[in-house]
Design an enzyme around this catalytic site. Structure first.
Site, PDB file in Angstrom:
ATOM      1  N   ARG A   1      53.463  36.462-111.561  1.00 16.59           N
ATOM      2  CA  ARG A   1      53.324  35.049-111.201  1.00 16.59           C
ATOM      3  C   ARG A   1      52.969  34.215-112.436  1.00 16.59           C
ATOM      4  O   ARG A   1      53.483  33.121-112.633  1.00 16.59           O
ATOM      5  CB  ARG A   1      52.251  34.899-110.128  1.00 16.59           C
ATOM      6  CG  ARG A   1      52.061  33.464-109.648  1.00 16.59           C
ATOM      7  CD  ARG A   1      50.999  33.387-108.563  1.00 16.59           C
ATOM      8  NE  ARG A   1      50.794  32.029-108.108  1.00 16.59           N
ATOM      9  CZ  ARG A   1      49.615  31.460-107.910  1.00 16.59           C
ATOM     10  NH1 ARG A   1      48.512  32.168-108.140  1.00 16.59           N
ATOM     11  NH2 ARG A   1      49.513  30.224-107.509  1.00 16.59           N
TER      12      ARG A   1
ATOM     13  N   HIS B   1      55.051  31.031-113.875  1.00 11.48           N
ATOM     14  CA  HIS B   1      54.436  29.725-114.073  1.00 11.48           C
ATOM     15  C   HIS B   1      54.498  29.302-115.543  1.00 11.48           C
ATOM     16  O   HIS B   1      54.607  28.107-115.841  1.00 11.48           O
ATOM     17  CB  HIS B   1      52.991  29.738-113.583  1.00 11.48           C
ATOM     18  CG  HIS B   1      52.863  29.639-112.103  1.00 11.48           C
ATOM     19  ND1 HIS B   1      51.791  29.034-111.476  1.00 11.48           N
ATOM     20  CD2 HIS B   1      53.680  30.055-111.093  1.00 11.48           C
ATOM     21  CE1 HIS B   1      51.954  29.087-110.165  1.00 11.48           C
ATOM     22  NE2 HIS B   1      53.090  29.722-109.913  1.00 11.48           N
TER      23      HIS B   1
ATOM     24  N   VAL C   1      57.128  25.792-117.386  1.00 13.73           N
ATOM     25  CA  VAL C   1      56.526  24.644-118.068  1.00 13.73           C
ATOM     26  C   VAL C   1      56.702  24.823-119.573  1.00 13.73           C
ATOM     27  O   VAL C   1      56.122  25.732-120.163  1.00 13.73           O
ATOM     28  CB  VAL C   1      55.033  24.504-117.722  1.00 13.73           C
ATOM     29  CG1 VAL C   1      54.475  23.211-118.316  1.00 13.73           C
ATOM     30  CG2 VAL C   1      54.819  24.523-116.217  1.00 13.73           C
TER      31      VAL C   1
ATOM     32  N   GLY D   1      58.996  26.143-121.108  1.00 14.25           N
ATOM     33  CA  GLY D   1      59.609  27.418-121.434  1.00 14.25           C
ATOM     34  C   GLY D   1      58.586  28.532-121.557  1.00 14.25           C
ATOM     35  O   GLY D   1      57.382  28.319-121.423  1.00 14.25           O
TER      36      GLY D   1
ATOM     37  N   ASP E   1      56.404  30.145-123.370  1.00 12.10           N
ATOM     38  CA  ASP E   1      55.738  29.970-124.664  1.00 12.10           C
ATOM     39  C   ASP E   1      54.232  30.183-124.613  1.00 12.10           C
ATOM     40  O   ASP E   1      53.507  29.799-125.535  1.00 12.10           O
ATOM     41  CB  ASP E   1      56.038  28.586-125.233  1.00 12.10           C
ATOM     42  CG  ASP E   1      55.384  27.461-124.421  1.00 12.10           C
ATOM     43  OD1 ASP E   1      54.932  27.733-123.282  1.00 12.10           O
ATOM     44  OD2 ASP E   1      55.333  26.324-124.926  1.00 12.10           O
TER      45      ASP E   1
ATOM     46  N   GLU F   1      47.416  23.429-118.768  1.00 10.91           N
ATOM     47  CA  GLU F   1      48.089  23.936-117.567  1.00 10.91           C
ATOM     48  C   GLU F   1      47.159  24.754-116.682  1.00 10.91           C
ATOM     49  O   GLU F   1      47.313  24.777-115.461  1.00 10.91           O
ATOM     50  CB  GLU F   1      49.308  24.765-117.972  1.00 10.91           C
ATOM     51  CG  GLU F   1      50.412  23.959-118.632  1.00 10.91           C
ATOM     52  CD  GLU F   1      51.477  24.832-119.264  1.00 10.91           C
ATOM     53  OE1 GLU F   1      51.757  25.925-118.716  1.00 10.91           O
ATOM     54  OE2 GLU F   1      52.027  24.437-120.303  1.00 10.91           O
TER      55      GLU F   1
ATOM     56  N   PRO G   1      57.432  24.890-108.947  1.00 10.43           N
ATOM     57  CA  PRO G   1      57.767  24.706-107.530  1.00 10.43           C
ATOM     58  C   PRO G   1      56.549  24.967-106.641  1.00 10.43           C
ATOM     59  O   PRO G   1      55.806  25.925-106.861  1.00 10.43           O
ATOM     60  CB  PRO G   1      58.859  25.753-107.279  1.00 10.43           C
ATOM     61  CG  PRO G   1      59.444  26.012-108.637  1.00 10.43           C
ATOM     62  CD  PRO G   1      58.302  25.884-109.600  1.00 10.43           C
TER      63      PRO G   1
ATOM     64  N   HIS H   1      57.706  37.916-104.049  1.00  8.71           N
ATOM     65  CA  HIS H   1      56.689  37.745-103.013  1.00  8.71           C
ATOM     66  C   HIS H   1      56.552  38.996-102.144  1.00  8.71           C
ATOM     67  O   HIS H   1      55.717  39.035-101.244  1.00  8.71           O
ATOM     68  CB  HIS H   1      57.020  36.537-102.120  1.00  8.71           C
ATOM     69  CG  HIS H   1      56.798  35.220-102.810  1.00  8.71           C
ATOM     70  ND1 HIS H   1      57.132  34.018-102.227  1.00  8.71           N
ATOM     71  CD2 HIS H   1      56.280  34.919-104.023  1.00  8.71           C
ATOM     72  CE1 HIS H   1      56.819  33.032-103.065  1.00  8.71           C
ATOM     73  NE2 HIS H   1      56.308  33.563-104.153  1.00  8.71           N
ATOM     74  N   THR H   2      57.355  40.005-102.437  1.00  9.80           N
ATOM     75  CA  THR H   2      57.209  41.262-101.710  1.00  9.80           C
ATOM     76  C   THR H   2      55.931  41.998-102.120  1.00  9.80           C
ATOM     77  O   THR H   2      55.522  42.947-101.461  1.00  9.80           O
ATOM     78  CB  THR H   2      58.431  42.179-101.944  1.00  9.80           C
ATOM     79  OG1 THR H   2      58.336  43.313-101.089  1.00  9.80           O
ATOM     80  CG2 THR H   2      58.507  42.653-103.383  1.00  9.80           C
TER      81      THR H   2
ATOM     82  N   ASP I   1      53.432  40.067 -97.989  1.00 11.13           N
ATOM     83  CA  ASP I   1      54.407  40.904 -97.294  1.00 11.13           C
ATOM     84  C   ASP I   1      53.618  41.923 -96.472  1.00 11.13           C
ATOM     85  O   ASP I   1      53.444  43.077 -96.877  1.00 11.13           O
ATOM     86  CB  ASP I   1      55.287  41.592 -98.340  1.00 11.13           C
ATOM     87  CG  ASP I   1      56.411  42.422 -97.744  1.00 11.13           C
ATOM     88  OD1 ASP I   1      56.471  42.520 -96.509  1.00 11.13           O
ATOM     89  OD2 ASP I   1      57.211  42.976 -98.521  1.00 11.13           O
TER      90      ASP I   1
ATOM     91  N   SER J   1      53.411  45.919 -96.471  1.00  8.10           N
ATOM     92  CA  SER J   1      54.213  46.445 -97.569  1.00  8.10           C
ATOM     93  C   SER J   1      53.926  45.699 -98.870  1.00  8.10           C
ATOM     94  O   SER J   1      54.749  45.694 -99.768  1.00  8.10           O
ATOM     95  CB  SER J   1      55.705  46.319 -97.212  1.00  8.10           C
ATOM     96  OG  SER J   1      56.532  46.838 -98.210  1.00  8.10           O
TER      97      SER J   1
END
Length: 336
Positions: free
Chosen positions: A68, A72, A76, A78, A80, A96, A170, A200-201, A254, A257
């Site tokens: 994640r 993220h 933002v 790229g 970096d 950030e 997003p 998200h699994t 999930d 699982s």
């Protein structure tokens, strides 16, 4: 010396200048490549891998947090490592890290520990941006998930603003149109959207990221999102997110699982049991719904192969290479 000789010397000098200029341009625009540190820090990737293999099995949920973080970061400015920079009280700049989407991001200390090991081996050579990308991949692999190629050579950015994170990452309440726009802005298509959402699994989410679907849908208090399976919603309200103001309880992304990188996430989407509105949104487009069904008709290995391609694509978003950016000594601070 003859005129012809002077002319040739001038011509030769002219081309030397042109070649030197082109070399400088190519250096500043150098592409990523596999084994970028083979000569400058040959043990770098092994150091990263060994640390991940030692620590992630004891805390497998951190693997989801690290992938994640990579996502993220890349969305933002790229890929970096701008997500790693601390806010500075002297300038009043909120980085950030302080933005709402990143306040639940974990794994910063993990990256710092890996960076310190790499720095001890090769000071000032390996970027924090590459470490994020390698750690994210290796963490998923060690938990039984897919392997993907991670070409390296990224450099670290010098700028990090909370407002840019809010404007580019997003959100979990996004509808399909917003998701499509945000991904397209980063050069990612609808297939990438479906595949990358498949991360998200694994992992967990805080109730605050989706409780509006249970208690305040469309801004109407007491309203429940009709697109969410009613039995699933009732279970969440009874056993997990018991109030709209719950900011601490965590829920499996999930259920049943969440430690296994598999296709279960997509099966839940078709049962209307995606946790976020952005998950449910994937079933509202005929194109993305078709991709979901194709994945479910294939094997886990087919999913792994496609997911790997999208992860490598994401890892190239607006990267800084060559003479752009810097190689930070400490990931949380730009070099003085």
């Amino acid at each position: 010396m003859s005129f012809q000789s002077n002319k040739m010397d001038t011509f030769g000098y002219f081309w030397l200048v042109i070649l030197a200029t082109l070399g400088a341009i190519n250096s500043s625009r150098a592409d990523l490549q596999l084994n970028f540190y083979a000569k400058t820090c040959p043990k770098a990737e092994t150091i990263v891998q060994d640390y991940v293999h030692e620590h992630i099995p004891n805390a497998p949920s951190v693997a989801a947090a690290l992938i994640r973080m990579h996502f993220h970061d890349c969305f933002v400015r790229g890929c970096d490592a701008s997500i790693l920079l601390n806010s500075t009280s002297s300038s009043g700049n909120q980085t950030e890290k302080a933005a709402t989407p990143n306040q639940t991001v974990r794994g910063f200390n993990f990256i710092d520990r890996v960076k310190s090991l790499v720095e001890a081996e090769c000071p000032g050579v390996v970027s924090c941006a590459d470490i994020i990308a390698l750690v994210a991949r290796d963490s998923i692999v060690v938990t039984g998930g897919p392997f993907w190629r991670v070409p390296t050579g990224r450099r670290d950015g010098l700028i990090s603003n909370a407002s840019e994170a809010l404007a580019n990452i997003p959100a979990p309440f996004f509808n399909f149109t917003s998701l499509q726009t945000f991904f397209a802005n980063k050069g990612l298509d609808l297939k990438d959207l479906v595949l990358l959402s498949g991360a998200h699994t694994v992992g967990i989410a805080h109730c605050s990221a989706f409780s509006s679907r249970l208690y305040n849908f469309s801004g109407i208090l007491g309203n429940q999102d009709p697109s969410l399976d009613s039995e699933y919603a009732a279970n969440l309200k009874a056993k997990k997110c018991k109030t709209i103001n719950d900011t601490t309880t965590i829920v499996e992304m999930d259920p049943g699982s969440f430690r296994t990188f598999d296709l279960s996430y997509y099966r839940l989407l078709l049962k209307r049991r995606g946790l976020f509105q952005s998950d449910a949104a994937l079933t509202t487009s005929s194109t993305t719904l078709s991709y979901i069904n194709e994945l479910l008709q294939g094997s886990r290995q087919d999913f792994y192969k496609e997911f790997a391609l999208s992860m490598e694509k994401m890892g190239r978003i607006d990267v800084k290479t060559g003479s752009s950016g810097e190689i930070r000594k400490h990931c949380a601070f730009v070099n003085s």
